[in-house]
Design a protein around this motif. Structure first.
Motif, mmCIF file in Angstrom:
data_model
loop_
_atom_site.group_PDB
_atom_site.id
_atom_site.type_symbol
_atom_site.label_atom_id
_atom_site.label_comp_id
_atom_site.label_asym_id
_atom_site.label_seq_id
_atom_site.Cartn_x
_atom_site.Cartn_y
_atom_site.Cartn_z
ATOM 1 N N CYS A 1 -4.891 2.181 -1.284
ATOM 2 C CA CYS A 1 -5.237 0.770 -1.322
ATOM 3 C C CYS A 1 -4.335 0.050 -2.324
ATOM 4 C CB CYS A 1 -6.710 0.583 -1.669
ATOM 5 S SG CYS A 1 -7.124 0.990 -3.370
ATOM 6 N N ASN B 1 -8.523 2.267 2.973
ATOM 7 C CA ASN B 1 -9.187 1.018 2.610
ATOM 8 C C ASN B 1 -10.704 1.128 2.673
ATOM 9 O OD1 ASN B 1 -6.970 -0.835 2.004
ATOM 10 N ND2 ASN B 1 -6.363 -0.486 4.134
ATOM 11 N N GLU C 1 0.831 -1.210 0.000
ATOM 12 C CA GLU C 1 0.000 0.000 0.000
ATOM 13 C C GLU C 1 0.866 1.261 0.000
ATOM 14 O OE1 GLU C 1 -2.726 -0.357 3.267
ATOM 15 O OE2 GLU C 1 -3.921 -1.922 2.266
ATOM 16 N N PRO D 1 -11.525 3.322 -2.154
ATOM 17 C CA PRO D 1 -10.523 2.838 -3.110
ATOM 18 C C PRO D 1 -10.055 3.894 -4.099
ATOM 19 C CG PRO D 1 -12.716 2.101 -3.751
ATOM 20 C CD PRO D 1 -12.867 2.770 -2.414
#
Length: 364
Positions: A239, A211, A83, A214
């Motif tokens: 994300c 999260n 991430e 998106p």
């Protein structure tokens, strides 16, 4: 034989003007630098110097092991490596977002005034720029959440760029306002970049939302609180799907081994950075209080800088400070008209400037 000059790609705007590299900024080392929002905490700068003295020669002659910095960032932020993406400053993250998602003709929303590269990257890629202007008020620059969300709904942008805190205004959107803006962008299919370059001078963050949404990308840098503008490192958090796409266009190495080594060592001593932020925030509040006691207008910002309006004393104050400190003397944007900007430093250093300004406004 006739030699032809190659044509630029059609989406590259012919109106782009960039500063020349033929001349130097020539900032004198004999005066204080409070003009670019660098970390001007002597204690922290001395600490960084000790770290640099211990860097091994391999950091210069070897290619970087990028994993080491990714792992340290992952641990520091408590997010998975997949991430994260590292780039040349938050500027590099911004460019990566544009390169990954923007096509000619796409609409990009950003604030005005703000970091100049938001507009320039739109011009480079042939995007349609939609700046949202801060308005002047007695409390300082204002841009409401209603204006931002309405612009997203009406223009269907591909990208929304929102520095929080914004520079140079120093303003922020509250967490609930940011949530509403991010949600609106998500509902209209827009990527939203929240630029947190001034974290943790302003400690609130949208990082926990990556999260949930998106479409959200958070950009940060080692240039401000970490005190290392010279190593040109920043990072983005989003994300996994967004980060995976951004990695597709990254260079062979995201930065140099020397810069990576410095950043790795800084992350081992985050407490030193937080203590520096506390000192600089305290210095900022001291300077603001002293200016207010002189009857001057001030703006409290959430970055590592502040604004003060010298009004009828401006010419005399600028003249008195000219050989002592570099700072932003004025702004052309109406929301900051009449204000000068100083980067934050410690109370001890600010006290010398306060004395000079007092001597102008309240001569003995």
């Amino acid at each position: 034989m006739t030699l032809k000059i190659p044509e630029r790609r059609p989406s590259l705007s012919p109106n782009i003007a960039r500063p020349s590299r033929e001349t130097s900024e020539n900032r004198s080392e004999t005066i204080l630098w409070l003009d670019k929002n660098e970390n001007m905490d002597p204690t922290y700068r001395a600490f960084i110097h000790t770290l640099i003295d211990e860097i091994p020669s391999a950091a210069v002659f070897a290619y970087p092991d990028c994993h080491k910095l990714y792992k340290k960032l992952s641990d520091f932020l408590a997010v998975p490596i997949n991430e994260l993406i590292i780039a040349a400053g938050s500027d590099g993250i911004i460019r990566s977002v544009y390169d990954t998602f923007i096509m000619p003709g796409d609409t990009v929303i950003y604030t005005d005034p703000t970091f100049a590269m938001y507009e320039l990257y739109a011009q480079m890629l042939g995007a349609k720029a939609l700046p949202l202007s801060y308005q002047p008020s007695v409390e300082g620059p204002i841009l409401t959440v209603e204006i931002v969300t309405a612009a997203i709904k009406s223009s269907n942008p591909k990208l929304v760029c929102l520095p929080n805190p914004n520079s140079p205004t120093g303003t922020v959107f509250a967490p609930a306002e940011l949530h509403a803006i991010i949600q609106t962008a998500s509902q209209h299919g827009a990527v939203i970049l929240i630029d947190e370059a001034y974290h943790p001078f302003y400690s609130a963050t949208v990082l926990p939302l990556i999260n949930e949404f998106p479409n959200l990308i958070v950009a940060r840098t080692f240039s401000k609180a970490w005190g290392c503008a010279g190593i040109r490192l920043g990072y983005g958090i989003a994300c996994q799907a967004l980060i995976q796409d951004m990695h597709k266009i990254r260079p062979m190495y995201e930065g140099g081994a020397l810069s990576f080594t410095i950043a790795e060592r800084l992350l081992d001593h985050a407490d030193e950075m937080y203590q520096s932020v506390a000192r600089l925030n305290a210095g900022k509040l001291y300077f603001l209080k002293e200016m207010q006691q002189l009857g001057l207008r001030t703006l409290t910002t959430q970055g590592n800088f502040l604004h003060v309006a010298f009004d009828c004393y401006a010419h005399a104050v600028h003249q008195a400070l000219s050989d002592k400190v570099l700072y932003r003397r004025d702004f052309t944007h109406p929301s900051l008209a009449g204000f000068s900007r100083f980067s934050a430093t410690t109370e001890e250093i600010f006290s010398g400037l306060v004395s000079v300004i007092k001597n102008v406004i309240q001569p003995e």
